[in-house]
Scaffold this active site. Structure first.
Site, short mmCIF file in Angstrom:
data_model
loop_
_atom_site.label_atom_id
_atom_site.label_comp_id
_atom_site.label_asym_id
_atom_site.label_seq_id
_atom_site.Cartn_x
_atom_site.Cartn_y
_atom_site.Cartn_z
N HIS A 114 -2.43 -9.35 5.12
CA HIS A 114 -3.65 -9.89 5.72
C HIS A 114 -4.71 -8.81 5.82
CE1 HIS A 114 -1.47 -8.00 9.04
NE2 HIS A 114 -2.68 -7.70 9.50
N THR A 147 -7.24 -7.75 8.66
CA THR A 147 -7.63 -7.96 10.05
C THR A 147 -9.16 -7.96 10.17
OG1 THR A 147 -5.65 -6.76 10.77
CG2 THR A 147 -7.39 -7.05 12.42
N HIS A 207 -9.60 -3.94 4.91
CA HIS A 207 -8.47 -3.54 4.07
C HIS A 207 -7.28 -4.46 4.30
CE1 HIS A 207 -7.51 -1.96 8.02
NE2 HIS A 207 -6.25 -2.05 7.63
N THR A 235 -3.27 -3.74 4.73
CA THR A 235 -2.20 -2.73 4.81
C THR A 235 -1.04 -3.17 3.93
OG1 THR A 235 -2.80 -2.10 7.06
CG2 THR A 235 -0.56 -1.59 6.37
#
Ligand code: A2P
Length: 222
Positions: A69, A71, A153, A155
């Site tokens: 995902h 965020t 971004h 992760t």
């Protein structure tokens, strides 16, 4: 605890749809597999790990966790500053549950994290919290001068003992160097794109073809 305080999620974000999660994980694995065999990586290994004489298996070094995902707002169930304001934004209410096409434009690796840079469109920026970059200045001072969305971004993995929020700081650090005019040392043209080295174990692969990733804007309660 009043009900309204418990009704906010751990975080809001774009959750990659299952098919594209597999593709992104594979691309990331391929990259890591290639990176640690490159002479340039071996040359800079002491920047990456203190155990200089050892080889590093990057696929083992990073641990992946949970669904991929991007965020937008970390709310910590309402304890984070600005959580309620974010949840109440008209764009957040209107677009909750909608599917977007995220553009993953680069992959990066540091001794702490591996991640994908997300280049947000103008529409997507309406869901980006105004102070996301400024909240990082205690860690990355230059973040204050980077454009909104710079921290966005996915992760892909963290080294042992490293918190996932570190991935955004690592990305901001690289973008801050670029903004200062540091191009990075062009290391290699790879099939996926061009690989540059930014010192201190920081690697950035600018993808020749950005990966377009379908992702649902939603939240996680955990
Ligand atoms: P990221 O978005 O870099 O992956 P946790 O597992 O630590 O509870 O975090 C849940 C998610 O929220 C993770 O995706 C994490 O990092 C992100 N996150 C955690 N803490 C913060 C924070 N203080 N600011 C922004 N994002 C955070």
């Amino acid at each position: 605890v009043p009900l309204e305080e418990t009704s906010l999620p751990l975080f809001f974000g774009w959750f990659l749809l299952p098919g594209i999660q597999d593709k992104v994980r594979c691309t990331s694995m391929d990259f890591l597999k290639t990176l640690d065999t490159l002479e340039a990586f071996k040359k800079h290994l002491p920047d990456f790990t203190v155990e200089a004489e050892k080889e590093v298996d990057l696929e083992q070094y990073f641990q992946a966790n949970g669904a991929l995902h991007c965020t937008t707002k970390f709310c910590d169930y309402g304890k984070a500053e600005g959580a309620k304001e974010y949840a109440d934004k008209p764009a957040v209410e209107e677009l909750y549950g909608s599917v977007f096409e995220l553009s993953l434009s680069a992959l990066f690796v540091t001794p702490r994290t591996v991640g994908a840079r997300v280049s947000l469109s103008e529409d997507q920026l309406t869901l980006w919290p105004a102070d996301a970059e400024k909240e990082a200045v205690s860690v990355v001072p230059a973040a204050a001068t980077l454009p909104a969305g710079s921290r966005a971004h996915v992760t892909l993995g963290c080294a042992e003992g490293v918190e996932p929020q570190q991935t955004g700081f690592d990305l901001l650090e690289i973008l801050a160097l670029q903004q200062e005019g540091q191009e990075g040392e062009l290391v290699e043209e790879m099939e996926l794109g061009s690989l540059a080295y930014y010192g201190k174990g920081r690697w950035l692969l600018s993808l020749r073809e950005p990966v377009s990733a379908q992702a649902c804007f939603s939240s996680l309660y955990g």
